[in-house]
Motif scaffolding. Structure first.
Motif, PDB file in Angstrom:
ATOM      1  N   SER A   1       0.884  -0.863  -0.591  1.00  0.00           N
ATOM      2  CA  SER A   1       0.369   0.572   0.069  1.00  0.00           C
ATOM      3  C   SER A   1       0.903   1.189  -0.147  1.00  0.00           C
ATOM      4  CB  SER A   1      -1.183  -0.129   1.150  1.00  0.00           C
ATOM      5  OG  SER A   1      -0.136   0.162   2.491  1.00  0.00           O
ATOM      6  N   GLY A   2       2.343   1.208   0.521  1.00  0.00           N
ATOM      7  CA  GLY A   2       2.681   2.659   0.258  1.00  0.00           C
ATOM      8  C   GLY A   2       4.089   1.916  -0.201  1.00  0.00           C
ATOM      9  N   ASN A   3       5.522   2.734  -0.318  1.00  0.00           N
ATOM     10  CA  ASN A   3       6.606   2.466  -0.720  1.00  0.00           C
ATOM     11  C   ASN A   3       7.461   1.562   0.380  1.00  0.00           C
ATOM     12  OD1 ASN A   3       9.234   2.711  -1.750  1.00  0.00           O
ATOM     13  ND2 ASN A   3       9.879   4.222   0.150  1.00  0.00           N
ATOM     14  N   ILE A   4       7.852   0.607  -0.219  1.00  0.00           N
ATOM     15  CA  ILE A   4       8.302  -0.475   0.671  1.00  0.00           C
ATOM     16  C   ILE A   4      10.326  -0.874   0.570  1.00  0.00           C
ATOM     17  CG2 ILE A   4       6.284  -2.664   0.660  1.00  0.00           C
ATOM     18  CD1 ILE A   4       6.514  -3.518  -1.581  1.00  0.00           C
ATOM     19  N   PHE A   5      10.860   0.257  -0.213  1.00  0.00           N
ATOM     20  CA  PHE A   5      11.763  -0.175  -1.005  1.00  0.00           C
ATOM     21  C   PHE A   5      12.698   0.959  -0.488  1.00  0.00           C
ATOM     22  CE2 PHE A   5      10.330  -3.630  -3.986  1.00  0.00           C
ATOM     23  CZ  PHE A   5       9.268  -2.975  -4.914  1.00  0.00           C
ATOM     24  N   GLY A   6      12.827   1.508   0.678  1.00  0.00           N
ATOM     25  CA  GLY A   6      13.516   2.566   0.637  1.00  0.00           C
ATOM     26  C   GLY A   6      13.881   1.613   2.658  1.00  0.00           C
ATOM     27  N   PHE A   7      13.324   0.153   2.947  1.00  0.00           N
ATOM     28  CA  PHE A   7      13.916  -0.269   3.472  1.00  0.00           C
ATOM     29  C   PHE A   7      14.459  -1.400   4.312  1.00  0.00           C
ATOM     30  CE2 PHE A   7      10.853   2.591   5.830  1.00  0.00           C
ATOM     31  CZ  PHE A   7       9.732   2.996   5.193  1.00  0.00           C
ATOM     32  N   GLY A   8      15.508  -1.549   3.118  1.00  0.00           N
ATOM     33  CA  GLY A   8      15.956  -2.757   2.946  1.00  0.00           C
ATOM     34  C   GLY A   8      15.863  -3.928   1.639  1.00  0.00           C
ATOM     35  N   ALA A   9      16.001  -5.264   1.690  1.00  0.00           N
ATOM     36  CA  ALA A   9      16.121  -6.304   1.104  1.00  0.00           C
ATOM     37  C   ALA A   9      14.494  -6.608   0.904  1.00  0.00           C
ATOM     38  CB  ALA A   9      17.157  -7.301   1.028  1.00  0.00           C
ATOM     39  N   MET A  10      13.613  -6.850   0.483  1.00  0.00           N
ATOM     40  CA  MET A  10      12.165  -7.344   0.341  1.00  0.00           C
ATOM     41  C   MET A  10      12.842  -8.591  -0.024  1.00  0.00           C
ATOM     42  SD  MET A  10      10.122  -5.514   1.260  1.00  0.00           S
ATOM     43  CE  MET A  10       8.247  -6.500   0.621  1.00  0.00           C
ATOM     44  N   GLY A  11      12.331  -9.707   0.795  1.00  0.00           N
ATOM     45  CA  GLY A  11      12.419 -10.605   0.647  1.00  0.00           C
ATOM     46  C   GLY A  11      10.439 -11.601   0.395  1.00  0.00           C
ATOM     47  N   TRP A  12      10.925 -13.184  -0.619  1.00  0.00           N
ATOM     48  CA  TRP A  12       9.470 -13.856  -0.187  1.00  0.00           C
ATOM     49  C   TRP A  12      10.278 -14.934   1.318  1.00  0.00           C
ATOM     50  CZ3 TRP A  12       4.734 -13.822  -1.857  1.00  0.00           C
ATOM     51  CH2 TRP A  12       4.362 -13.032  -3.637  1.00  0.00           C
ATOM     52  N   PHE A  13       9.036 -14.983   1.792  1.00  0.00           N
ATOM     53  CA  PHE A  13       9.198 -16.031   2.453  1.00  0.00           C
ATOM     54  C   PHE A  13       7.733 -17.547   2.419  1.00  0.00           C
ATOM     55  CE2 PHE A  13      11.390 -13.719   5.557  1.00  0.00           C
ATOM     56  CZ  PHE A  13      11.377 -12.343   5.262  1.00  0.00           C
ATOM     57  N   VAL A  39      13.166  -8.514   5.197  1.00  0.00           N
ATOM     58  CA  VAL A  39      14.187  -9.838   5.532  1.00  0.00           C
ATOM     59  C   VAL A  39      14.417  -9.272   6.831  1.00  0.00           C
ATOM     60  CG1 VAL A  39      16.547 -10.215   5.394  1.00  0.00           C
ATOM     61  CG2 VAL A  39      15.473 -10.142   3.216  1.00  0.00           C
ATOM     62  N   SER A  40      14.382  -8.523   6.863  1.00  0.00           N
ATOM     63  CA  SER A  40      14.077  -8.328   8.691  1.00  0.00           C
ATOM     64  C   SER A  40      12.305  -7.983   9.053  1.00  0.00           C
ATOM     65  CB  SER A  40      14.485  -6.877   9.222  1.00  0.00           C
ATOM     66  OG  SER A  40      13.763  -5.562   8.187  1.00  0.00           O
ATOM     67  N   GLN A  41      11.941  -8.215   8.510  1.00  0.00           N
ATOM     68  CA  GLN A  41      10.185  -8.258   8.584  1.00  0.00           C
ATOM     69  C   GLN A  41      10.036  -7.590   9.676  1.00  0.00           C
ATOM     70  OE1 GLN A  41       9.816 -12.702  10.448  1.00  0.00           O
ATOM     71  NE2 GLN A  41      12.041 -13.045   9.551  1.00  0.00           N
ATOM     72  N   ILE A  42       9.711  -6.262   8.834  1.00  0.00           N
ATOM     73  CA  ILE A  42       9.303  -5.066   9.837  1.00  0.00           C
ATOM     74  C   ILE A  42       7.989  -4.932   9.558  1.00  0.00           C
ATOM     75  CG2 ILE A  42      11.507  -3.867   9.815  1.00  0.00           C
ATOM     76  CD1 ILE A  42      10.324  -1.504   8.218  1.00  0.00           C
ATOM     77  N   TRP A  43       7.312  -5.092   8.560  1.00  0.00           N
ATOM     78  CA  TRP A  43       5.856  -4.627   8.521  1.00  0.00           C
ATOM     79  C   TRP A  43       5.332  -6.042   8.860  1.00  0.00           C
ATOM     80  CZ3 TRP A  43       6.048  -0.164   7.493  1.00  0.00           C
ATOM     81  CH2 TRP A  43       7.184   0.140   6.419  1.00  0.00           C
ATOM     82  N   ARG A  44       3.525  -5.517   9.243  1.00  0.00           N
ATOM     83  CA  ARG A  44       2.715  -6.873   9.719  1.00  0.00           C
ATOM     84  C   ARG A  44       3.036  -8.006   8.658  1.00  0.00           C
ATOM     85  NH1 ARG A  44      -2.384  -3.971  11.512  1.00  0.00           N
ATOM     86  NH2 ARG A  44      -0.926  -3.483  12.888  1.00  0.00           N
ATOM     87  N   TRP A  45       2.507  -9.002   9.035  1.00  0.00           N
ATOM     88  CA  TRP A  45       2.739  -9.814   7.859  1.00  0.00           C
ATOM     89  C   TRP A  45       1.250 -10.030   7.082  1.00  0.00           C
ATOM     90  CZ3 TRP A  45       6.222 -12.314   5.818  1.00  0.00           C
ATOM     91  CH2 TRP A  45       7.538 -12.418   7.295  1.00  0.00           C
ATOM     92  N   GLY A  46       1.098 -10.615   5.890  1.00  0.00           N
ATOM     93  CA  GLY A  46       0.112  -9.677   4.880  1.00  0.00           C
ATOM     94  C   GLY A  46      -0.919 -11.409   4.973  1.00  0.00           C
TER      95      GLY A  46
END
Length: 114
Positions: free
Chosen positions: A25-37, A98-105
């Motif tokens: 819903s917002g910018n996610i690319f300024g918070f480090g690597a994005m991963g799939w789990f 990668v640091s799992q800062i957002w609430r999980w979907g």
């Protein structure tokens, strides 16, 4: 708080392909690597691939050559192209930093079965 919505899962036969999407819903690319789990039944959630802020990609060994992570920064979306799927890939797939800062979907269910 960014909301993450995963989609694209489903039932596929062994050897098949799926493309997962993770829309934020917002910018996610300024918070480090994005991963799939992913989390398989009875197992812990595990990181399987990530893309760094610089665009570099990293995969766990069992995914190399089969999965491809990519992103569209304009759409705040991360993708996971999954090819040559195996029954052991059956799991619920999630995205997060990668640091799992957002609430999980809610994740998206991938079932590989004949």
């Amino acid at each position: 708080q960014v909301q993450l919505v995963e989609s694209g899962g489903g039932l596929v036969q062994p050897g098949g392909s799926l493309r997962l999407s993770c829309a934020a819903s917002g910018n996610i690319f300024g918070f480090g690597a994005m991963g799939w789990f992913r989390q398989a039944p009875g197992k812990e959630r595990e990181l399987i691939a990530y893309i760094t802020s610089g665009g570099n990609t990293v995969y766990v060994d069992s995914m190399k050559g089969r999965f491809t992570i990519s992103r569209d920064t304009a759409k705040n979306t991360v993708y996971l192209q999954m090819n040559s799927l195996k029954p052991e890939d059956t799991a619920v797939y999630y995205c997060n930093t990668v640091s799992q800062i957002w609430r999980w979907g809610q994740g998206t269910q991938v079932t590989v079965s004949s």
